[in-house]
Design a protein around this motif. Structure first.
Motif, PDB file in Angstrom:
ATOM      1  N   GLN A 195      16.846  25.881  21.423  1.00  0.00           N
ATOM      2  CA  GLN A 195      15.624  26.545  20.781  1.00  0.00           C
ATOM      3  C   GLN A 195      15.046  27.505  21.832  1.00  0.00           C
ATOM      4  O   GLN A 195      14.216  27.002  22.550  1.00  0.00           O
ATOM      5  CB  GLN A 195      14.605  25.494  20.037  1.00  0.00           C
ATOM      6  CG  GLN A 195      13.437  26.288  19.205  1.00  0.00           C
ATOM      7  CD  GLN A 195      12.678  25.426  18.484  1.00  0.00           C
ATOM      8  OE1 GLN A 195      12.477  24.183  18.679  1.00  0.00           O
ATOM      9  NE2 GLN A 195      11.870  25.937  17.763  1.00  0.00           N
ATOM     10  N   GLY A 251       9.504  30.500  20.600  1.00  0.00           N
ATOM     11  CA  GLY A 251       9.039  31.355  19.225  1.00  0.00           C
ATOM     12  C   GLY A 251      10.333  31.536  18.170  1.00  0.00           C
ATOM     13  O   GLY A 251      10.240  32.470  17.441  1.00  0.00           O
ATOM     14  N   LYS A 252      11.641  30.781  18.519  1.00  0.00           N
ATOM     15  CA  LYS A 252      12.653  31.285  17.747  1.00  0.00           C
ATOM     16  C   LYS A 252      13.106  29.839  17.003  1.00  0.00           C
ATOM     17  O   LYS A 252      12.550  28.653  17.286  1.00  0.00           O
ATOM     18  CB  LYS A 252      13.985  31.397  18.413  1.00  0.00           C
ATOM     19  CG  LYS A 252      13.569  32.899  19.347  1.00  0.00           C
ATOM     20  CD  LYS A 252      13.238  34.041  18.296  1.00  0.00           C
ATOM     21  CE  LYS A 252      13.081  35.319  19.241  1.00  0.00           C
ATOM     22  NZ  LYS A 252      12.852  36.461  18.188  1.00  0.00           N
ATOM     23  N   SER A 253      14.120  29.771  16.449  1.00  0.00           N
ATOM     24  CA  SER A 253      14.403  28.723  15.502  1.00  0.00           C
ATOM     25  C   SER A 253      15.628  28.068  16.095  1.00  0.00           C
ATOM     26  O   SER A 253      16.126  28.796  17.218  1.00  0.00           O
ATOM     27  CB  SER A 253      15.105  29.127  13.970  1.00  0.00           C
ATOM     28  OG  SER A 253      16.029  29.946  14.221  1.00  0.00           O
TER      29      SER A 253
END
Lengths: 110, 113
Positions: free
Chosen positions: A38, A41-43
């Motif tokens: 991960q 700020g991302k999935s």
């Protein structure tokens, strides 16, 4: 309460070195283990999974599983700055559910 | 092929307001999931849908409801938002086999004031 333990880090590794990420889990019934990456700020995105004792290699990544010790690890060879991220360990507990660790933050220093 | 999509990307609510988070997948997956992720904590499962027409509670379902509208869509509703529901919400989908890779949407960052 089923638990997954990961060192929160940050783990700092020089570029080109091997990064070693570790995970222990409490549920002896877990049969499959997933590693996700991960970026901030991302999935989460899947790196690989393992379900047999021993090693499984995929490119620069190697997952290692020891069910007797309830321990799973992820090795990253030839670490690159783009590998800097948080790595999440997730044993599959059955019934469509994964148990998620809080993750280890990895920093690769150029 | 967009994978898993979520709307909205960001949302600010006042305490007591309601809202619905939308999720859709175009991979023909059977199973769908809603998670929340708080700083320093692992992903926590709110609800999941093993297949179209079924929904089940996860680890932290209180304060939430879900609807599996069809095979593609799975929505999460907050009826009366509370500051404790400030979090990043992720939707995921999977084929529904074992072992089962979950694919995640980009997330919704929700702040409740």
């Amino acid at each position: 309460q089923k638990e997954v333990e990961q060192n929160s880090g940050p783990l700092s590794v020089p570029e080109g070195a091997i990064a070693s990420l570790n995970c222990t889990y409490s549920d002896r019934g877990s049969q499959s283990f997933f590693w996700y990456r991960q970026y901030s700020g991302k999935s989460p995105e899947l790196i690989m999974f393992i379900y047999s004792n021993g090693d499984k290699e995929d490119g620069r990544f190697t997952a290692q599983l020891n069910k007797a010790s309830q321990y799973v690890s992820l090795l990253i060879r030839d670490s690159q700055p783009s590998d800097s991220a948080t790595y999440l360990c997730a044993p599959y507990e059955g019934n469509y559910q994964l148990i998620w660790g809080a993750g280890t933050k990895l920093i690769i220093k150029p | 092929n967009a994978g898993v999509t979520q709307t909205p990307k960001f949302q600010v609510l006042k305490t007591g307001q309601s809202m619905t988070l939308q999720c859709a997948q175009d991979m023909n997956h059977n199973s769908m999931y809603w998670y929340r992720q708080d700083p320093g904590m692992g992903l926590r499962l709110i609800y999941y849908s093993a297949s179209e027409g079924t929904t089940d509670k996860g680890e932290v379902p209180n304060g939430y409801n879900v609807s599996r509208l069809n095979k593609r869509e799975f929505s999460l509703r907050l009826e009366s938002a509370a500051p404790s529901q400030t979090s990043v919400y992720f939707c995921a989908s999977s084929e529904g086999n074992t072992p089962d890779t979950q694919y995640f949407g980009p997330g919704t960052r929700l702040t409740v004031l």
